[in-house]
Design a protein around this motif. Sequence first.
Motif, PDB file in Angstrom:
ATOM      1  N   ALA A  88     -13.508  41.125  19.564  1.00 49.28           N
ATOM      2  CA  ALA A  88     -14.039  40.534  20.785  1.00 49.28           C
ATOM      3  C   ALA A  88     -15.563  40.642  20.780  1.00 49.28           C
ATOM      4  O   ALA A  88     -16.123  41.691  20.462  1.00 49.28           O
ATOM      5  N   GLY A  89     -16.230  39.544  21.093  1.00 53.17           N
ATOM      6  CA  GLY A  89     -17.687  39.543  21.116  1.00 53.17           C
ATOM      7  C   GLY A  89     -18.309  39.042  19.837  1.00 53.17           C
ATOM      8  O   GLY A  89     -19.503  38.721  19.798  1.00 53.17           O
ATOM      9  N   ASN A  90     -17.518  38.990  18.730  1.00 54.92           N
ATOM     10  CA  ASN A  90     -18.032  38.457  17.462  1.00 54.92           C
ATOM     11  C   ASN A  90     -17.690  36.983  17.334  1.00 54.92           C
ATOM     12  O   ASN A  90     -16.606  36.546  17.748  1.00 54.92           O
ATOM     13  N   PRO A  96     -17.125  40.904  10.376  1.00 57.30           N
ATOM     14  CA  PRO A  96     -17.041  41.563   9.058  1.00 57.30           C
ATOM     15  C   PRO A  96     -15.624  41.667   8.508  1.00 57.30           C
ATOM     16  O   PRO A  96     -15.423  41.576   7.291  1.00 57.30           O
ATOM     17  N   VAL A  97     -14.630  41.854   9.371  1.00 55.43           N
ATOM     18  CA  VAL A  97     -13.252  41.938   8.889  1.00 55.43           C
ATOM     19  C   VAL A  97     -12.813  40.600   8.306  1.00 55.43           C
ATOM     20  O   VAL A  97     -12.211  40.526   7.219  1.00 55.43           O
ATOM     21  N   MET A 134      -9.330  34.705  20.416  1.00 54.15           N
ATOM     22  CA  MET A 134      -9.452  35.473  19.175  1.00 54.15           C
ATOM     23  C   MET A 134      -8.394  35.029  18.157  1.00 54.15           C
ATOM     24  O   MET A 134      -8.673  34.890  16.960  1.00 54.15           O
ATOM     25  N   ILE A 135      -7.171  34.796  18.634  1.00 56.42           N
ATOM     26  CA  ILE A 135      -6.087  34.374  17.747  1.00 56.42           C
ATOM     27  C   ILE A 135      -6.362  32.971  17.201  1.00 56.42           C
ATOM     28  O   ILE A 135      -6.349  32.740  15.989  1.00 56.42           O
ATOM     29  N   ARG A 136      -6.630  32.043  18.122  1.00 54.38           N
ATOM     30  CA  ARG A 136      -6.837  30.646  17.715  1.00 54.38           C
ATOM     31  C   ARG A 136      -7.991  30.514  16.719  1.00 54.38           C
ATOM     32  O   ARG A 136      -7.861  29.878  15.668  1.00 54.38           O
ATOM     33  N   GLU A 137      -9.131  31.093  17.064  1.00 52.23           N
ATOM     34  CA  GLU A 137     -10.338  30.908  16.255  1.00 52.23           C
ATOM     35  C   GLU A 137     -10.193  31.526  14.868  1.00 52.23           C
ATOM     36  O   GLU A 137     -10.658  30.960  13.874  1.00 52.23           O
TER      37      GLU A 137
END
Length: 534
Positions: A88-90, A96-97, A134-137
């Motif tokens: 969240a926020g990235n 990085p992950v 987060m999931i979609r992107e």
Amino acid sequence: MDRHSGKELSERVFLYDTTLRDGAQMEDISFTLEDKLRIVSRLDSLGISLIEGGWPGANPKDREFFARVREIELKHARIAAFGSTRKAGNSVSRDPVVADLLEARTPVVTIFGKSWHLHVRDILGLSREQNLSMIRETVDYLKQNGREVVYDAEHFFDGFDDDPDFALETVRAAREAGADWIVLCDTNGGSLPDAISLATARVAKDVGGALGIHAHNDSELAVANSLAAVLAGARQVHGTINGIGERCGNANLVSVAPNLALKMGFFVMEPAALARLRDSAAFVSELSNRALPKNMPFVGESAFAHKAGVHVHAVRKVSRAYEHIRPELVGNRQRILLSEQSGRSNLVEKARQYGLSLEDGDSHLSTLLARLKEMEYAGYQFEGADASFELLMRQALERTDPFFRIDFFRIAMGRGEKDGYAEATVQVRVGSQSEHTAALGNGPVNALDNALRKALSTFYPEVRHISLLDYKVRVLSGSAGTASRVRVLVESSDGRRKWGTVGVSENVIEASLDALKDSVEHYLLTSGALRHGE
């Protein structure tokens, strides 16, 4: 269509192995880089579809693994890198992950995201829409970069039980973003098969597409839950070899595969690969530095072992009377155990396995059965010491002389300038000749083992091939304190096969020597060694 088997997807269940990631998270297990690479080759030979290698950026070993594994020419499997949705926020392109996942250069990427509102709200402190973004992107970004995406819906079944609409919304978001597989995870391992079946069927109906199951074993239902999910529409099963994994472990693919193939009619691997299942389970167990449990279904040493006389009597006539499959289908074998519960059928079948002639009406039967029960009453146990019992039977039926006798032995213990030492002196007699020698060891039993084989090598050089694999001591009765009777079980090998022997005495060294003596005698007898002087 599966590119390897030519079978339609509906007929095939794809096995996804996470031994190297989820399995390695088990307490007391740590694979080296070479271990991981060797396991990959073994899993590929079984026909495993996907092998999860680990977190590419988690540690230097996993980073090196993804570089080295590209050097292995795989015939069946593809490698998957594992990670999470963006933080969240990235932005996804700067996370990085996600960057590490792409840097691993694997054809498949597996990411997990949150399906349980409890985690989104109380652990991450996010809104429902933030979680869905987060999931979609992340899925969309990985697809744009040419990866096959497996989306692990973490805690799906707990989330479905708590708020089914939210749980379904999360997997729908992954599917709409292009995820190739939606894998429903029983992360806490607490779900029951009927709940797994109900939720999986609902996802199949409302979301559709290729589904998988990732079950943990905290309620000892991981295999049952995986099979229930397959019946409800899942076609990818996640698990580990021997069920190793976080806490109580993962679904055991060694049980999942034969159940799917032999009982449910799905194609999971070729029959020849299935017949190597026991060897593969033992291989991973050895690299895990853990003994393969004797009572492990399908592949354990006791999986097709029969002890009660009535059972043995039945399986000698019709093996399926007490065996749910033919052992050789999974690379195992039928074993007839010997104990105080043994009947005549046990002894007759055991003699057959040893290549000895013994029939139901043979006069030797009563003598052997009485001798067996007498010895077990004295503390002997032959379930883990088949070689000792084979010697007993051969001596009774063939009246053969032993290859050697031990005239005497002596043990000396002491401490040198820095370390302690043990020295064993042994005199053996072979025919009319004797050999008297001594050897050092890192303990009295090791010294005795070294001295015995050193003395015998004069007559039988082949004993140098024998090595001691395992040594166990059990106190049979504590009432006499340090003078209690003990049983020693020894497992030996010549590099090709293994055998077990037993010794019993109030003196642990004497019991050890008896077991060692049986080990060498059995090796000489069964390896075709010529008696000295012949």
